[in-house]
Design an enzyme around this catalytic site. Structure first.
Site, PDB file in Angstrom:
ATOM      1  N   ARG A  52       9.179 -21.707  26.298  1.00 39.17           N
ATOM      2  CA  ARG A  52       8.890 -20.393  25.695  1.00 39.17           C
ATOM      3  C   ARG A  52       8.092 -19.522  26.668  1.00 39.17           C
ATOM      4  O   ARG A  52       8.306 -18.310  26.744  1.00 39.17           O
ATOM      5  CB  ARG A  52       8.127 -20.577  24.382  1.00 39.17           C
ATOM      6  N   LYS A 152       5.573 -13.955  23.671  1.00 33.62           N
ATOM      7  CA  LYS A 152       4.173 -14.354  23.440  1.00 33.62           C
ATOM      8  C   LYS A 152       3.331 -13.732  24.545  1.00 33.62           C
ATOM      9  O   LYS A 152       3.045 -14.359  25.565  1.00 33.62           O
ATOM     10  CB  LYS A 152       4.035 -15.883  23.408  1.00 33.62           C
ATOM     11  N   GLU A 185       5.276 -12.536   9.779  1.00 33.09           N
ATOM     12  CA  GLU A 185       4.479 -13.730  10.111  1.00 33.09           C
ATOM     13  C   GLU A 185       3.021 -13.371   9.929  1.00 33.09           C
ATOM     14  O   GLU A 185       2.698 -12.270   9.458  1.00 33.09           O
ATOM     15  CB  GLU A 185       4.759 -14.163  11.556  1.00 33.09           C
TER      16      GLU A 185
HETATM   17  N1  PDD Z   1      -0.809 -18.777  17.907  1.00 33.55           N
HETATM   18  N2  PDD Z   1       2.832 -16.346  15.365  1.00 33.55           N
HETATM   19  C1  PDD Z   1       1.865 -15.839  16.127  1.00 33.55           C
HETATM   20  C2  PDD Z   1       1.661 -14.364  16.163  1.00 33.55           C
HETATM   21  C3  PDD Z   1       1.051 -16.703  16.893  1.00 33.55           C
HETATM   22  O1  PDD Z   1       0.095 -16.191  17.681  1.00 33.55           O
HETATM   23  C4  PDD Z   1       1.276 -18.096  16.810  1.00 33.55           C
HETATM   24  C5  PDD Z   1       0.484 -19.072  17.623  1.00 33.55           C
HETATM   25  C6  PDD Z   1       2.301 -18.579  15.992  1.00 33.55           C
HETATM   26  C7  PDD Z   1       2.622 -20.054  15.896  1.00 33.55           C
HETATM   27  O2  PDD Z   1       3.227 -20.521  17.066  1.00 33.55           O
HETATM   28  P1  PDD Z   1       3.100 -22.043  17.534  1.00 33.55           P
HETATM   29  O3  PDD Z   1       3.527 -22.877  16.398  1.00 33.55           O
HETATM   30  O4  PDD Z   1       4.025 -22.136  18.686  1.00 33.55           O
HETATM   31  O5  PDD Z   1       1.663 -22.299  17.896  1.00 33.55           O
HETATM   32  C8  PDD Z   1       3.068 -17.667  15.294  1.00 33.55           C
HETATM   33  C9  PDD Z   1      -1.488 -19.596  18.860  1.00 33.55           C
HETATM   34  C10 PDD Z   1      -1.959 -20.891  18.301  1.00 33.55           C
HETATM   35  C11 PDD Z   1      -2.559 -18.776  19.520  1.00 33.55           C
HETATM   36  O6  PDD Z   1      -2.429 -17.561  19.493  1.00 33.55           O
HETATM   37  O7  PDD Z   1      -3.475 -19.337  20.106  1.00 33.55           O
END
Ligand code: PDD
Length: 294
Positions: A52, A152, A185
């Protein structure tokens, strides 16, 4: 700040870690990141996070200067002395790099690569027992044709503004709606609901980050023969929901009992949520023991 930091391969304590004010990550939020945690001191789903990270970087046309093996080595070197008896949280950041004040990517010669390693703090078990309170933020999730939430990126103002609303109302997380008024989300996690025995989560098309934990939850559901599917969800669905929970790398699966003034289901963490959490943890620990399993 208790952390060990790696800036372009050099490991230091938190207070010695420095990035230039001319770094475009600082100037423009022009960069990407991943948050990982360890189980049994092994970064969980490192391959999925790196995939990712590369996809996000490609969207910004940032060329990541490291191979996956280099990341593995750098992560190990950074976390080696952190919280030796426990688990570690790792944040990888790649920015455009240092350059003149210009939006032209060619102003920067090479990306900056930072790794932050800290003791992982588990979500308190009391939160899992009592469940979270969420609010629906007034700020909308970025439109996918604006700053696409599937990237991200270090440009987190959208998330920060939503979470500020939640904090102001003493809530644990903020749900963001998309431009069509559908649930997208949360500010730092993905959203799931349970209705009539089915687990549902907003589709990617709602404009959201495709969470590694979100994707894994489909596999965890299959293990338990609990159907997990994508579905468009709105605030008007709240009275019909039996359960709700959020997922993220650092928080795993956490039940939600309230959204604004709406109680979800019985107002207590739901049985399907708790089974998913238990199976999630079982699989995560299994994977940590047997590297071939992920
Ligand atoms: N956050 N949606 C958003 C906006 C996020 O920032 C995150 C993760 C997720 C979940 O993604 P994952 O399962 O891959 O961690 C969904 C991380 C933990 C952070 O910002 O530190």
């Amino acid at each position: 700040m208790e952390a060990t930091v790696n800036v372009n391969g050099v490991v230091t304590s938190a207070d010695q870690a420095v990035v230039s004010v001319f770094d475009h990550g600082f100037l423009y939020g022009d960069g990407v990141y991943e948050t990982l945690r360890t189980y049994n001191r092994r970064p969980f789903f490192l391959d999925r996070h790196l995939k990712r990270l590369r996809a996000s970087a490609e969207r910004l046309t940032i060329a990541i200067p490291l191979q996956d093996d280099d990341f593995t080595q750098r992560l190990q070197a950074t976390m080696a002395d952190v919280h030796p008896s426990g688990e570690v949280m790792l944040r990888i950041l790649i920015t455009r790099g240092i350059g003149e004040l210009s939006y032209d990517p060619s102003a920067c010669r090479r990306p900056t690569v930072v790794i932050i390693a800290q003791a992982h703090r588990e979500i308190p078990e009391t939160k899992i027992r009592t469940g979270l309170r969420l609010v629906v933020a007034s700020v909308l999730r970025n439109h996918p044709q604006s700053v696409d939430p599937s990237i991200k990126s270090n440009n987190l103002l959208n998330n920060v503004l939503a979470m500020q609303e939640a904090l102001h109302l003493k809530a644990d997380e903020a749900i963001l709606l998309n431009h069509r008024g559908e649930f997208a989300e949360c500010s730092q996690s993905n959203l799931f609901v349970v209705r009539d025995g089915k687990v549902l989560t907003p589709p990617l098309d709602a404009g959201l980050l495709e969470g590694v934990t979100r994707n894994f939850l489909f596999e965890v559901g299959t293990d338990l023969e609990v159907p997990v599917a994508e579905a468009v969800l709105r605030e008007t669905d709240l009275p019909q929901l039996d359960e709700m929970f959020i997922t993220s790398t650092t928080r795993e699966v956490v039940p939600v009992i309230r959204v604004g003034s709406h109680q979800i289901g019985s107002g207590r963490p739901g049985p399907i949520t708790m089974r998913l959490l238990e199976q999630f943890r079982r699989r995560a620990h299994e994977t940590a023991r047997d590297p071939a399993a992920d």
